[in-house]
Enzyme design. Structure first.
Site, PDB file in Angstrom:
ATOM      1  N   GLY A  72       3.158   4.332  -7.058  1.00 62.08           N
ATOM      2  CA  GLY A  72       1.991   4.935  -6.430  1.00 62.08           C
ATOM      3  C   GLY A  72       1.689   4.253  -5.107  1.00 62.08           C
ATOM      4  O   GLY A  72       2.024   3.075  -4.925  1.00 62.08           O
ATOM      5  N   GLN A 109      -3.375   1.791   2.134  1.00 63.49           N
ATOM      6  CA  GLN A 109      -2.341   0.748   2.029  1.00 63.49           C
ATOM      7  C   GLN A 109      -1.363   0.786   3.205  1.00 63.49           C
ATOM      8  O   GLN A 109      -0.639  -0.179   3.449  1.00 63.49           O
ATOM      9  CB  GLN A 109      -1.551   0.887   0.721  1.00 63.49           C
ATOM     10  CG  GLN A 109      -2.365   0.552  -0.520  1.00 63.49           C
ATOM     11  CD  GLN A 109      -1.505   0.639  -1.761  1.00 63.49           C
ATOM     12  OE1 GLN A 109      -1.339   1.710  -2.326  1.00 63.49           O
ATOM     13  NE2 GLN A 109      -0.943  -0.482  -2.178  1.00 63.49           N
ATOM     14  N   LEU A 118       1.624  -2.667  -4.586  1.00 62.80           N
ATOM     15  CA  LEU A 118       2.508  -2.921  -3.445  1.00 62.80           C
ATOM     16  C   LEU A 118       1.820  -3.762  -2.371  1.00 62.80           C
ATOM     17  O   LEU A 118       2.489  -4.391  -1.561  1.00 62.80           O
ATOM     18  CB  LEU A 118       3.013  -1.598  -2.846  1.00 62.80           C
ATOM     19  CG  LEU A 118       3.943  -0.780  -3.751  1.00 62.80           C
ATOM     20  CD1 LEU A 118       4.307   0.535  -3.079  1.00 62.80           C
ATOM     21  CD2 LEU A 118       5.205  -1.575  -4.094  1.00 62.80           C
ATOM     22  N   GLU A 149      -4.797   4.157  -7.942  1.00 58.40           N
ATOM     23  CA  GLU A 149      -4.688   4.662  -6.557  1.00 58.40           C
ATOM     24  C   GLU A 149      -6.025   5.186  -6.039  1.00 58.40           C
ATOM     25  O   GLU A 149      -6.367   4.983  -4.872  1.00 58.40           O
ATOM     26  CB  GLU A 149      -3.610   5.744  -6.462  1.00 58.40           C
ATOM     27  CG  GLU A 149      -2.204   5.308  -6.868  1.00 58.40           C
ATOM     28  CD  GLU A 149      -1.732   4.019  -6.216  1.00 58.40           C
ATOM     29  OE1 GLU A 149      -2.163   3.714  -5.092  1.00 58.40           O
ATOM     30  OE2 GLU A 149      -0.944   3.286  -6.842  1.00 58.40           O
TER      31      GLU A 149
HETATM   32 NI    NI Z   1      -2.140  -0.680  -5.526  1.00 55.20          NI
END
Ligand code: NI
Length: 173
Positions: A46, A51, A96, A138
């Site tokens: 995801g 991000q 991430l 998310e």
């Molecule tokens: Ni995340």
């Protein structure tokens, strides 16, 4: 398509509430493609727009982990949880933007989510298992919330210090 740079925590952009996407323009579709490429390349299941420094409410995900299986890329624009189960699930989550750090997070086991798709149509679906955890993780990003915000303050500080160090090391390269 092009790969985008993933922001690493701590970063003020990861703590902001993102405004909605006004229109599904060709630029939004291209961003979705780039986000998918960036997510698959990472690899991750995801990725939320903030991000990659894009402050708007959209996310991509694909929780099919088996490399032999057919990919199921999903793009959710302006997603909203419309229902959540009382039953909860605990998953060891990662992110991430917080590489190689993991922590147990308790969330509703099932959620119903409505969103706008790339054709500008409203869709609604119920998610369970890893998909339910992923979509909630998310959506949290769109509200400036990270999975480490669910952990205790000690653990959160430890992870944040590690990320500060990682960023310094990367900046030196
Ligand atoms: Ni995340």
């Amino acid at each position: 398509m092009s790969k985008l740079n993933i922001l690493i925590h701590p970063d003020p952009r990861l703590k902001k509430v993102c405004p909605p996407v006004a229109d599904v323009t060709p630029e939004v579709r291209r961003l979705a493609e780039d986000m998918l490429e960036t997510m698959y390349d990472a690899p991750g299941i995801g990725l939320a727009a903030p991000q990659v420094g894009e402050m708007r409410r959209m996310l991509v995900m694909d929780c099919i982990k088996d490399e032999e299986a057919t990919p199921e890329p999903m793009v959710l624009i302006n997603p909203e949880v419309t229902w959540a189960s009382d039953e909860t699930n605990t998953y060891e989550e990662g992110c991430l933007s917080i590489p190689e750090q993991f922590g147990d997070v308790v969330r509703p086991a099932e959620v119903r989510v409505s969103w706008t798709d790339l054709d500008g149509k409203t869709r609604e679906e119920q998610f369970d298992g890893l998909w339910a955890t992923c979509v909630q993780h998310e959506i949290d990003h769109l509200n400036g919330k990270l999975f480490i915000d669910y952990l205790g303050p000690m653990r959160r500080q430890l992870i944040t210090r590690k990320m500060v160090k990682l960023k310094k090391e990367r900046a030196r390269l």
